[in-house]
Each structure stands twice: as structure tokens, then as C-alpha cells.
Design an enzyme around this catalytic site. Sequence first.
Site, PDB file in Angstrom:
ATOM      1  N   ASP A  41       0.863  -1.167   0.000  1.00  0.00           N
ATOM      2  CA  ASP A  41       0.000   0.000   0.000  1.00  0.00           C
ATOM      3  C   ASP A  41       0.908   1.227   0.000  1.00  0.00           C
ATOM      4  O   ASP A  41       2.089   1.135   0.366  1.00  0.00           O
ATOM      5  CB  ASP A  41      -0.926  -0.018   1.237  1.00  0.00           C
ATOM      6  CG  ASP A  41      -2.174   0.818   1.000  1.00  0.00           C
ATOM      7  OD1 ASP A  41      -3.189   0.562   1.656  1.00  0.00           O
ATOM      8  OD2 ASP A  41      -2.117   1.710   0.125  1.00  0.00           O
TER       9      ASP A  41
HETATM   10  C1  GLC Z   1      -4.355   4.281  -0.074  1.00  0.00           C
HETATM   11  C2  GLC Z   1      -5.244   3.098   0.152  1.00  0.00           C
HETATM   12  C3  GLC Z   1      -5.221   2.110  -0.973  1.00  0.00           C
HETATM   13  C4  GLC Z   1      -5.001   2.835  -2.283  1.00  0.00           C
HETATM   14  C5  GLC Z   1      -3.605   3.412  -2.238  1.00  0.00           C
HETATM   15  C6  GLC Z   1      -3.290   4.245  -3.487  1.00  0.00           C
HETATM   16  O1  GLC Z   1      -3.781   4.729   1.085  1.00  0.00           O
HETATM   17  O2  GLC Z   1      -5.101   2.394   1.383  1.00  0.00           O
HETATM   18  O3  GLC Z   1      -6.465   1.403  -0.949  1.00  0.00           O
HETATM   19  O4  GLC Z   1      -5.132   1.930  -3.379  1.00  0.00           O
HETATM   20  O5  GLC Z   1      -3.367   4.180  -1.084  1.00  0.00           O
HETATM   21  O6  GLC Z   1      -4.123   5.349  -3.527  1.00  0.00           O
END
Ligand code: GLC
Length: 752
Positions: free
Chosen positions: A262
Site C-alpha cells: 500500500d
Molecule cells: C491508499 C489506500 C489504498 C489505495 C492506495 C493508493 O492509502 O489504502 O487502498 O489503493 O493508497 O491510492
Amino acid sequence: MTKRFFFPAGVALLLAACSTVQSPQDRLTVNDQKIDAIIAQMTLEEKVEMLHSKTNMSSAGVERLGIADMHYADGPFGIREEGQPNGFMSAGWTLDSATYFPTGSALAATWSKEMAYLYGTGMGTEARLRGKDVILGPAVNIQRLPVGGRTYEYLSEDPILSAALALEYTKGVQDKGTAVCIKHFAVNNQETNRGSVDAQLDERTLREIYLKPFERAVIEGGAMSVMPAYNKVNGDYCSENEHLLNEILRGEWGFKGFTVSDWGGTHSTMGAMLHGLNVQMTGSNYLGQPVIDSIATGALTEALVDEKVRQILRVRFAIEAVPEDVANTKMTSQPECQDIAKKVAERSIVLLKNEGMLPIAKEVKKIAVIGQNAVLKTQSGGMGAGVKALYEVTPLEGIRKRAGADVEVTYAPGYKNFPGRRWGPAPAEPNPLEAAAIDEPADPALLTEAVALAKDADLVIFFGGTNKSIETEGSDRQNIDLPTGQNEVVAALHEANPKLVTVLISGGPTDLRQLEPVSPAIVQGWWNGTEGGTALAEVLFGDIAPSGKLPFTFPARLEDSPAYAMGNFPDPNGAGGDLFSLMFRPDVLKMSPEERQKFIDSLPKPVSKYTERFYVGYRWFDTKDVKPMYAFGHGLSYVEFEYDDLKAVVGKDAVKISFKLENEGSMPADEVVQLYVHRIDSKVEWPAKELKAFQHVSLAAGETKVVNLEIPLKDLRYWNETTNAWDLEHGKLQLLLGSASDDIRETAEVTI
Ligand code: GLC
């Protein structure tokens, strides 16, 4: 023009078809020989470049060898607008307006595998038009907490429902030549301290509840990539969790694709490299130069880097790179996808209560629509999952369009809207329709205006609920109360005109103890996408009968829900200092990696104990005999269904049941039939009942169908913590067939 070395997906699939490989995951290995030949030509630097972000939403290919970069796209329910290369700020494009599909909890409320598959095809189609290879979705974590900030984004409190829909979504996306990145692996069930909280749970709960949606999507759906969650599980960050990423995901489930952290969720070089991470998003302070340095010292081997590159290239070869001169040359939102969004929305709407109010009678010629949730758009907000929609039909627009010229539809805001955390400077002039606090009482002037309209109408439709600043990624709600005095407003409206329907526009459950007695009809309308208003109006006016069923319990009181009742949430130690929010603090960003790691290590270590174990959602309410406001699986129709003639046989691999289902009404209608299992004289501990099969059935007026369901015996196993393996307990089962978890119509007993 760089010679593009891509493998037309069709050829790869053709190869797969004529190859002997069986599982969807093994199909990813059909190009391994070609891939190894390419790896042999790559320099170490080129390999390591693939292990971290290139831009905020891409990771590198190998330009020299014609291997295209990997492009990611947010949004489980719409391809997010193009961001800047170095961050999430909008790039200001015009062709990236997408279809806004109903959010996760709305899709789950359809209980329809067919809708989930179609939904995935829509997402996959629009991802390709945007030149994207990987969709950062579906988001399939179990909704453990009614206050969970991402309840709207996720699917259900039940693993069987979540897993079935996650599987179909995955198949739909990947059949359109786009890869899913199923998230957030795993046990990501709260936003409070999401970047550092340690979810502590037993193996049986982990396997039977929290991993189930990922397991089916990976094994049966061939999910090509997986996003480890921000949190820890039993002490280790998900992005470097040996048990989750190597032992289970790769070791047991045979996952052949790659994992991508993430954003901001990578925490070390050695941990990530040794315990299963392929790509650091974003940045390269862990999986960049430090990897090369670690190989030089012998701490890591280049063979390990090769394995990670191989896993990435398997997906690269499975997904055709969209040539730059083709991507983003058409409007992203396509009519066939808008139609899918409408079909899903039509089947998601849940009729919670109806005392003769719906469908709207022909005699109704003046409708008062009260409440800002009738006009507020829900496409953006909620952080990562927001969508820049080509268009969005609001409930008021939908009602006005459907009512037509001979029905007058008036509107008043009724209450102030709480805009949530402000991301920029406060406006010079405060917005008179915005509340300063979520629990602000009703505004007298708005109330007076609304009551006057109500008095003068044949029917009042009150729109309550929350918004995507209240339910959002990054924070959990403090409670499930209706905000900004809505309870007071709806009571006053009912006093003025008892012919009142409430429509709740929210992603998660709300506390309806005050509203329910003053609402003769209640509809859960969800954040229902580009055509949400159209679909809602079709249900309210009776063009279609509602068929949605709750994918999670509406507790009467928040305190009745398991994590609260067990004192597991909020964190009783109240440990603050969430890593995630702190790590982007300006002074922390200025620190050197070593200083920053020291700072991070000094932070409190929040914990979330899952001592309620597998008693999540209705499993808790039914076992503890606690009555909810509305039960899991609840949803009324405009017709009655007759269940009859249940028959059950135990086959070699499954329990098979058949029964007759009749639509006793005078209009076509869909029913979601649900099959639960209760264990009789079991030696193993089980919840009172568990969902094991379901089906969305369409019936013409007066039609009777024979419906067949089956429960694979493997779905009746439990995780035996003595043998540390799946185990089937033989014995008597009671089969509970019904229209909701608290509306069982037929039962039968079988022995397995
Ligand atoms: C965010 C989310 C994730 C998302 C990523 C990119 O913090 O937790 O679900 O796909 O970052 O935006």
C-alpha cells in the site's frame, strides 16, 4: 519508437488453453521460459528498478528490452482520475471522467455473482481505455466494525458472501485484460491507527473469516496481484509478513503473481525482500539502492531479486501494455459500463421497512423531498476510492425525471451537511448549509422550511444518512449516529405529515432507534453510482421491486456489536501516534531514513485484539441472541415469496438442496435466497448459524421455479488449530433456508 515486447493476451491465453496447466494461478507461468531469458539479459540495476515506484501510480519495466512500465489505477468502483506523476493531485485531464459504479457495500447488497462479474468487466474495460494494467481493487476486507471508515468500500461482514463477489469481480476484470490487485491483505478492518495497529487474532478466525475473500479470488479467480495492508497481523507488518505472504499466499494458495505495498506501507529492505513483497509503492528507500547494497554485502542474493522480477514479469506478459498513442484517446466512461452501474444499483437497494408507503401511489401528485443527501453527489471523497464521474444522477434528479410533469416535486435541504475534515483553508464566507460539528442540532430555519413543504405534500421523502467525509478511508466514525440533527428533522416531518418515506444514503449502518418509529418506510439507498438516482426512482415508483439484502448487520446500538461488546474497540489503551499520519508530517519527512526509523520505532504500538474470534456480525448477534435493528440478509420486496418443498441430499463433494420458490405477487421480482447451516451436537465450537450458499433468483409474476443450491463439503470445514489444517467434522447439520438470516422459511437435517 521503442519496440514493444508484449505478449498479446489472446496468445498467452491460447497457450494456456492448449497447455496442460490447470489452475488460474499456474496460467501465469506459461511464459516463464521467455521471462527467464529476459531476466538473463537484465542488469541488476534494471531488475531493482522494477521493485519500486517509478511515478506515484507506476512501476518500471525495462525500456532497453521493450518491457513496458506497469500502470496502476485506484478505485475499486471507478477508474480514478489521472494524478500528477509525483502525487495524487489531479492532472487536470478531460478524457479521464469514468463511470462511477456503486460502492462496495452496494455491490454486496445485490448478493449477485452475475452483477459482481459484470461490474468487474466494466472496471476492466475502462481501465484499459486509461492505459492501466492493474486496478487497485477489489477491496474485500471483512466489515468487523460498524464504524469502520472503509465499510462503504468493502463488501460484507460475511466471508462467504464477500468471497463469492470478490471472485466474480476478479474474473470480470481479468477477462477484460486488466489485472486486479486485491486488497488489503489482510485483516485491515479499522482506519484508527491503520498504519501501525497490530491485529492480533487466532489462526482459525484468520482462516475462516478474514482470509476467505482473498483465498477464493487468488485460487479460483487467479488474482494476478495482491496489496498487503498497512497494519500488522500478529506482530508483523503485512508488507513483510512471512506467514501471510510466503507461507499462505504463495505456499498454500500457489500465488504466482506479485505483491505491491500500500502507498507508504513498506517498512524495511530485508523484511520486505525476505518475506514476500515485490514492489514498494511509493519511493525506493527500501527496495531501491539498499537492495543493491545488500547484494554487495551478501545479505541478499540476486537470485531472490530474479524471483521477484519473474513474478512481476508474469503479470506483465499476461496483461497487454496499452500503447501510449492508444491510451486516453477516448472518454473513459462508456455507455455499456454506465448500464452495468445502473443494473447493479437497481439490485442493491434494500427495502428495510414498508407500511403501505411504497411503491408511490398513482394518486400522489405532490412530493416533498427533504434532506441534502438527496442532492449531494457521492462520487468523490473517501480518499483513494474517489471517482471523477462523467455524470452522476442524484436522488432528487432521478425522482424528478421519473415523476414527470404531472407530479410536483419540491425540495428543501432540511439539515446542514457536515463537510468533515477540511483539507485546505476555511472559506471566507461560511457555507450556511454546512455544519461546524457532526453532532450539531437541527437548524431551526431549515427545519421550519422543511416542515412547511411537508405539510403541503401528498408524500414526504426524507433523505438521511452520512457522507463521504464522515465515512472515509483514514478515519473511523466515533459512532453510527445520524448526523446534524437528522433525527429531530425526521420526527418533525412525520409530525407534519405521517405519509413519510426515509431513504438512507450511506455506506455503512446507522443508528435508527429514533428514526424507525417515525418512518413508515425505510430504504437503504447506498452510494449508488452514476445512475444511483435513476435506480432509486425506479424502485420508489414501483417500476422494479427492490431485491437488495443487507450485507452487514444494522445493530440497534453500536455497543451491541461484537468488537464493542468485547471491549476490543476502540483500543482500550488508547495508544495514539498513528504511524501512517505521522510519517507524512513535514518534520518527519525531513529526517534521514535512519532518524525516521528511530522515530517510528519510538512510537506507541497500538493493538487491536480480535477476542470475539469468528463471531463477527450476525454470527455474534445470533449466537448471543442479541436482536439487531435489521439483520444480515434482510430486505423486503413488493411481493411475497413462497418457499416450498425443500429437499436435501449429501453427495460425494457437496450437500445439494432443491426447493420451489414462488412469486406470489402481481409484478416481476427478484429474491435472494439464503442457505445457512447450524451444527447439531457438534464437538467443535461453531456460531449459531453460518451462511453457506445463496442465489439471486428472478421470477415473473406468479411464477414458480425450482431452485438448486449446493454447499461444497470443503466449505463446511473448520480450521483445526491442533492439526493446523482444514478439517471436516462429521455429524448432523441443520439446513436453514430463508429470505434473511432472521427469516428462515424451510429447514432440513442432513448428516455429513
Ligand atoms: C491508499 C489506500 C489504498 C489505495 C492506495 C493508493 O492509502 O489504502 O487502498 O489503493 O493508497 O491510492
